[in-house]
Design an enzyme around this catalytic site. Structure first.
Site, short mmCIF file in Angstrom:
data_model
loop_
_atom_site.label_atom_id
_atom_site.label_comp_id
_atom_site.label_asym_id
_atom_site.label_seq_id
_atom_site.Cartn_x
_atom_site.Cartn_y
_atom_site.Cartn_z
CE LYS A 107 17.46 27.28 9.26
NZ LYS A 107 16.17 26.78 8.94
N GLY A 219 12.45 34.38 -5.50
CA GLY A 219 13.33 33.25 -5.25
C GLY A 219 12.87 32.03 -6.01
N GLY A 221 14.52 29.01 -5.68
CA GLY A 221 15.11 27.83 -5.03
C GLY A 221 14.02 26.81 -4.80
CG ASN A 222 12.97 22.78 -2.17
OD1 ASN A 222 12.33 22.94 -1.15
ND2 ASN A 222 12.82 21.72 -2.95
N GLY A 224 10.47 28.34 -3.77
CA GLY A 224 9.82 29.07 -4.85
C GLY A 224 9.34 28.14 -5.95
#
Ligand code: GLU
Length: 428
Positions: A107, A219, A221-222, A224
């Site tokens: 990460k 959320g 974002g992508n 959600g």
């Protein structure tokens, strides 16, 4: 708010230690697997549009690469810490192992807020990040991808920088690239769709018809967004979603009992998932408190924002109607909340299983890059569904057989696979 500030890396290590004990793992493997193999910390100087120079702190953590090159996203976040990146890198190792793809865990992150930066400034951060680790990442070493507040354009700038440095075409250095530039069809949808494939399977096991299910998502974002999309396609209703409002610098939950429509949602948010409140209100969506997503009378809760969002201060607000928790985010549930969910017997789909669709599709992207031959979207999504469903069934069977919590079952499968790879290589 007692456990709100829970250190995610401590949490990841605690979860690992508990399962290592259950598996009676040898001490050498425990010591090796509870910490990352390698870490890179660096400063990225950027000439800002104002003419001044600002220095951004960047990280790449490679937790484990016994099963294949390290793999995992890069987050842009103002509150990024190295311990968060360590936890997320560790979870990536378990994530790739649970879906049985030949990759390890890594990460990255940069402490920055892309919502406050121009495109040119973001490009400089991306290029600087890649320059700092170009010799430590690569198609056969460590392959980054998008994550919180990063997307395809960021990946392409990074790939371009890598190719300049290395002198060649290396699409496999990074995944989540735009379609047509080495990206895979279906990658944008993959994480959210993967979440929904696991929800579909969990509901089947509980004997609940997905068409009658309702969901509340945290959320936009992508993850959600595409969770809402596929739930809607399956005939389920997302009645609430919490979104970040960048003007007020806080989240609001928007509620629509008839179901949040995916196309309207897309029109109301920008590429970071921040909402235009005027648009949301124009649809007649009711604006509630940011935390109200937890308190909704729904079948499924989907925390798809960030770490520590289901915690000691809000877990008790969950309604009895909640039958499934699908962790779209990484590490959204603190140990205190997790214990409560386990006690209540709610069906938990743990993060590194639930949101593994993104990295699984990244793996497909690498395969296509290596072949230089690109699949149709249907083929990608069918393969994704198959991988996610198989992984879900294996974890659920393990949970039943060993009479353990779903999170522990997922850990048992992953840790065994990774420990075995380390052992076969003669590392431990
Ligand atoms: N950032 C995503 C995750 O947390 C995807 C990683 C990848 O595609 O490598 O799983």
């Amino acid at each position: 708010m007692a456990d709100m500030a829970f250190n995610p890396f401590e949490m990841a290590q605690k979860q690992f230690d508990a399962v290592a004990e259950k598996l009676d793992l040898d001490q050498g493997s425990r010591d090796f697997l509870r910490t990352p193999m390698r870490e890179y910390h660096f400063n990225i100087p950027v000439r800002m549009d104002s003419g001044t120079t600002k220095v951004f702190k960047g990280f790449r953590v490679q937790h484990n690469d016994a099963r294949g090159p390290a793999k995992g996203g890069i987050r842009f976040h103002p509150h990024e810490t190295v311990d968060t990146v360590r936890a997320l890198a560790t979870w990536m190792t378990w994530k790739c192992a649970v879906v049985d793809i030949p990759l390890g865990g890594g990460k990255g992150g940069v402490i920055c807020d892309p919502r406050e930066l121009s495109d040119r400034e973001q490009e400089q951060i991306c290029r600087g990040w890649m320059r700092s680790v170009a010799r430590n990442v690569g198609p056969v070493q460590d392959v980054p991808a998008p994550d919180v507040m990063t997307h395809g354009q960021h990946m392409l700038w990074m790939m371009d920088e890598y190719e300049h440095l290395m002198g060649g075409q290396y699409p496999g250095v990074i995944t989540g690239k735009p379609v047509g530039m080495g990206g895979s069809l279906g990658r944008t949808e993959a994480t959210g769709y993967g979440v929904v494939y696991t929800i579909r399977e969990a509901l089947k096991e509980l004997g609940i018809d997905i068409k009658t299910a309702t969901a509340s998502v945290q959320g936009a974002g992508n993850v959600g967004q595409y969770t809402v999309d596929l739930l809607q396609k399956y005939g389920a209703k997302t009645i609430a979603i919490s979104c970040w409002d960048n003007n007020d610098k806080k989240a609001y939950t928007y509620r629509c009992m008839g179901g949040i429509d995916f196309q309207k949602l897309l029109a109301a948010i920008d590429k970071f998932g921040t909402v235009d409140p005027a648009k949301a209100k124009s649809y007649g969506w009711e604006q509630l408190d940011g935390d109200a997503w937890v308190e909704q009378e729904v079948t499924v809760l989907v925390p798809a924002a960030q770490e520590n969002m289901l915690n000691g201060s809000n877990v008790h607000k969950m309604k009895a109607s909640v039958k499934v928790i699908a962790e779209g985010a990484n590490g959204p549930t603190t140990p205190e909340a997790d214990a409560e969910i386990c006690k209540r017997g709610i069906f938990m789909i743990p993060d590194f299983l639930c949101n593994a669709g993104g990295v699984t599709c990244s793996y497909f992207e690498q395969v296509q890059n290596n072949m230089n031959y690109y699949w149709e979207k249907e083929e990608v999504l069918n393969k994704l569904d198959q991988k996610m469903t198989n992984a879900f069934k294996a974890v659920s069977a393990m949970a039943r057989e060993k009479k353990v919590y779903m999170r522990d079952a997922a850990y048992m499968i992953s840790i065994k696979r990774v420990a075995e790879a380390c052992h076969l290589r003669g590392w431990v």
